[in-house]
Write a protein that holds these residues in place. Structure first.
Motif, PDB file in Angstrom:
ATOM      1  N   SER A   1     -10.674   6.032  17.116  1.00  0.00           N
ATOM      2  CA  SER A   1     -10.570   4.981  16.415  1.00  0.00           C
ATOM      3  C   SER A   1      -9.617   5.349  14.940  1.00  0.00           C
ATOM      4  O   SER A   1      -9.516   6.793  14.814  1.00  0.00           O
ATOM      5  CB  SER A   1     -11.921   4.414  15.635  1.00  0.00           C
ATOM      6  N   SER A   2      -9.274   4.557  14.249  1.00  0.00           N
ATOM      7  CA  SER A   2      -8.276   4.872  13.120  1.00  0.00           C
ATOM      8  C   SER A   2      -9.459   5.748  12.095  1.00  0.00           C
ATOM      9  O   SER A   2      -8.761   6.399  11.370  1.00  0.00           O
ATOM     10  CB  SER A   2      -7.866   3.763  12.428  1.00  0.00           C
TER      11      SER A   2
ATOM     12  N   LYS B   1      -0.936   5.635  21.113  1.00  0.00           N
ATOM     13  CA  LYS B   1       0.134   5.128  20.123  1.00  0.00           C
ATOM     14  C   LYS B   1      -0.449   5.095  18.663  1.00  0.00           C
ATOM     15  O   LYS B   1      -1.667   4.447  18.296  1.00  0.00           O
ATOM     16  CB  LYS B   1       1.040   3.888  20.292  1.00  0.00           C
ATOM     17  N   LEU B   2       0.216   5.279  17.696  1.00  0.00           N
ATOM     18  CA  LEU B   2      -0.228   5.276  16.128  1.00  0.00           C
ATOM     19  C   LEU B   2       0.891   4.341  15.704  1.00  0.00           C
ATOM     20  O   LEU B   2       1.989   4.393  15.361  1.00  0.00           O
ATOM     21  CB  LEU B   2       0.046   6.577  15.559  1.00  0.00           C
ATOM     22  N   ARG B   3       0.176   3.152  15.326  1.00  0.00           N
ATOM     23  CA  ARG B   3       0.810   2.021  14.695  1.00  0.00           C
ATOM     24  C   ARG B   3       0.743   2.199  13.163  1.00  0.00           C
ATOM     25  O   ARG B   3       0.076   2.420  12.425  1.00  0.00           O
ATOM     26  CB  ARG B   3       0.215   0.577  15.009  1.00  0.00           C
ATOM     27  N   VAL B   4       2.317   2.341  12.631  1.00  0.00           N
ATOM     28  CA  VAL B   4       2.390   2.387  10.937  1.00  0.00           C
ATOM     29  C   VAL B   4       2.955   1.076  10.704  1.00  0.00           C
ATOM     30  O   VAL B   4       3.931   0.569  10.851  1.00  0.00           O
ATOM     31  CB  VAL B   4       3.429   3.707  10.794  1.00  0.00           C
ATOM     32  N   THR B   5       2.301   0.429   9.627  1.00  0.00           N
ATOM     33  CA  THR B   5       2.944  -0.955   9.179  1.00  0.00           C
ATOM     34  C   THR B   5       3.866  -0.460   8.160  1.00  0.00           C
ATOM     35  O   THR B   5       3.851   0.222   7.047  1.00  0.00           O
ATOM     36  CB  THR B   5       1.610  -1.327   8.197  1.00  0.00           C
ATOM     37  N   VAL B   6       5.120  -0.958   8.262  1.00  0.00           N
ATOM     38  CA  VAL B   6       6.235  -0.687   7.362  1.00  0.00           C
ATOM     39  C   VAL B   6       6.359  -1.887   6.135  1.00  0.00           C
ATOM     40  O   VAL B   6       6.294  -1.699   5.344  1.00  0.00           O
ATOM     41  CB  VAL B   6       7.570  -0.750   8.113  1.00  0.00           C
TER      42      VAL B   6
ATOM     43  N   GLN C   1      -4.725   5.115   5.122  1.00  0.00           N
ATOM     44  CA  GLN C   1      -5.316   4.578   6.394  1.00  0.00           C
ATOM     45  C   GLN C   1      -5.268   2.993   6.608  1.00  0.00           C
ATOM     46  O   GLN C   1      -5.211   2.554   7.720  1.00  0.00           O
ATOM     47  CB  GLN C   1      -6.685   5.027   6.323  1.00  0.00           C
ATOM     48  N   THR C   2      -4.926   2.528   5.552  1.00  0.00           N
ATOM     49  CA  THR C   2      -4.719   0.819   5.569  1.00  0.00           C
ATOM     50  C   THR C   2      -3.434   0.782   6.106  1.00  0.00           C
ATOM     51  O   THR C   2      -3.196  -0.650   6.545  1.00  0.00           O
ATOM     52  CB  THR C   2      -4.926   0.206   4.178  1.00  0.00           C
ATOM     53  N   LEU C   3      -2.595   1.590   6.429  1.00  0.00           N
ATOM     54  CA  LEU C   3      -1.166   1.410   6.667  1.00  0.00           C
ATOM     55  C   LEU C   3      -1.158   1.959   8.423  1.00  0.00           C
ATOM     56  O   LEU C   3       0.010   1.788   8.816  1.00  0.00           O
ATOM     57  CB  LEU C   3      -0.257   2.191   6.128  1.00  0.00           C
ATOM     58  N   ILE C   4      -2.102   2.389   8.846  1.00  0.00           N
ATOM     59  CA  ILE C   4      -2.185   2.967  10.121  1.00  0.00           C
ATOM     60  C   ILE C   4      -3.243   2.447  11.005  1.00  0.00           C
ATOM     61  O   ILE C   4      -4.104   2.064  10.621  1.00  0.00           O
ATOM     62  CB  ILE C   4      -2.235   4.501  10.301  1.00  0.00           C
ATOM     63  N   ARG C   5      -2.987   2.335  12.215  1.00  0.00           N
ATOM     64  CA  ARG C   5      -4.050   2.022  13.362  1.00  0.00           C
ATOM     65  C   ARG C   5      -3.720   2.859  14.671  1.00  0.00           C
ATOM     66  O   ARG C   5      -2.484   2.728  15.207  1.00  0.00           O
ATOM     67  CB  ARG C   5      -4.005   0.678  13.468  1.00  0.00           C
ATOM     68  N   LEU C   6      -4.836   3.271  15.092  1.00  0.00           N
ATOM     69  CA  LEU C   6      -4.466   3.986  16.556  1.00  0.00           C
ATOM     70  C   LEU C   6      -4.733   2.955  17.679  1.00  0.00           C
ATOM     71  O   LEU C   6      -5.880   2.331  17.585  1.00  0.00           O
ATOM     72  CB  LEU C   6      -5.842   5.007  16.700  1.00  0.00           C
TER      73      LEU C   6
ATOM     74  N   HIS D   1       0.860  -1.161  -0.108  1.00  0.00           N
ATOM     75  CA  HIS D   1      -0.131  -0.221   0.097  1.00  0.00           C
ATOM     76  C   HIS D   1       0.826   1.226  -0.047  1.00  0.00           C
ATOM     77  O   HIS D   1       0.232   2.352  -0.287  1.00  0.00           O
ATOM     78  CB  HIS D   1      -1.023  -0.033   1.108  1.00  0.00           C
ATOM     79  N   TRP D   2       2.174   1.245   0.274  1.00  0.00           N
ATOM     80  CA  TRP D   2       3.118   2.190   0.230  1.00  0.00           C
ATOM     81  C   TRP D   2       3.285   2.443  -1.240  1.00  0.00           C
ATOM     82  O   TRP D   2       3.466   3.937  -1.551  1.00  0.00           O
ATOM     83  CB  TRP D   2       4.265   2.072   0.844  1.00  0.00           C
ATOM     84  N   VAL D   3       2.969   1.751  -2.166  1.00  0.00           N
ATOM     85  CA  VAL D   3       3.348   1.859  -3.519  1.00  0.00           C
ATOM     86  C   VAL D   3       2.121   2.940  -4.123  1.00  0.00           C
ATOM     87  O   VAL D   3       2.250   3.743  -4.809  1.00  0.00           O
ATOM     88  CB  VAL D   3       3.501   0.651  -4.326  1.00  0.00           C
TER      89      VAL D   3
END
Length: 225
Positions: free
Chosen positions: A160-161, A133-138, A124-129, A83-85
């Motif tokens: 919520s996210s 803390k804010l979780r960022v998917t790498v 938004q698909t890469l983050i989650r509250l 999803h970063w792409v």
């Protein structure tokens, strides 16, 4: 109502490889789009014997087929979450659109724009509250957590996210868009929408996830310039 806030974080070292790869990918897309531009000579309105070269695409860069080929080519050697792409492509298109607008007004030269600063726009698909803390998917299964506990701004009542926009992440800060309820909505539930290449995804705390298939729309050809 949408407000954006900036907050410092201490995860720059962990995020630096992703941010560099993101910038390089944005420039790769910009180069690809630039190579598909041809320059059309047009007469300047009100000018005597004055002409300008204006950009015009040789291919339909907004077609679903073109974007899919572009996405697939970027994913071939992409080590991070896919999803970063999608975000890279969206950012590059936005940069070139801004350049063209300013070029037509005479505020930019006929030179390919490039991304120099290190940043990444997280979908938004890469983050989650998760609490404070804010979780960022790498990468799939690999996350970086940004501490929001020292923030100077409130989060939405229903934390919520879905209450967050797409954060801009730099090596030092996260620029966080936050959606706040509009008192004029009459109590109607709000839905946060995310438009992807093949679907329109919405989320509401009341209704959950909603997905609208846009595969047929993605195949429609939309003229650019």
């Amino acid at each position: 109502m949408l407000k954006s806030y900036s907050l410092r974080h201490e995860r720059g070292d962990e995020l630096l490889p992703l941010l560099k790869a993101y910038r390089d990918a944005v420039n790769r897309v910009l180069e690809e789009l630039w190579n598909n531009i041809e320059w059309e000579k047009r007469k300047v309105k009100g000018g005597k014997r004055q002409w300008r070269l204006l950009p015009k695409y040789k291919v339909d860069i907004h077609s679903g087929e073109y974007k899919k080929e572009l996405r697939d080519s970027l994913l071939q050697e992409w080590p991070y979450a896919a999803h970063w792409v999608d975000s890279v492509i969206k950012t590059a298109y936005s940069i070139l659109k801004s350049w063209r607008k300013n070029y037509v007004k005479g505020d930019r030269r006929r030179r390919r724009p490039t991304a120099k600063r290190l940043f990444a726009r997280a979908k938004q698909t890469l983050i989650r509250l998760e609490g404070e803390k804010l979780r960022v998917t790498v990468k799939p299964g690999e996350h970086v957590y940004l501490d929001l506990s020292k923030r100077y701004f409130p989060l939405p009542g229903e934390v919520s996210s879905a209450g967050l926009g797409e954060p801009i992440i730099t090596p030092e800060k996260v620029h966080l868009p936050v959606h706040y309820g509009d008192g004029n909505q009459g109590g109607n539930p709000s839905v946060a929408w995310d438009f992807n290449l093949l679907s329109l995804d919405g989320y509401s705390p009341e209704t959950g996830w909603v997905r609208i298939d846009t595969k047929k729309l993605a195949s429609a050809h939309i003229s650019s310039f």
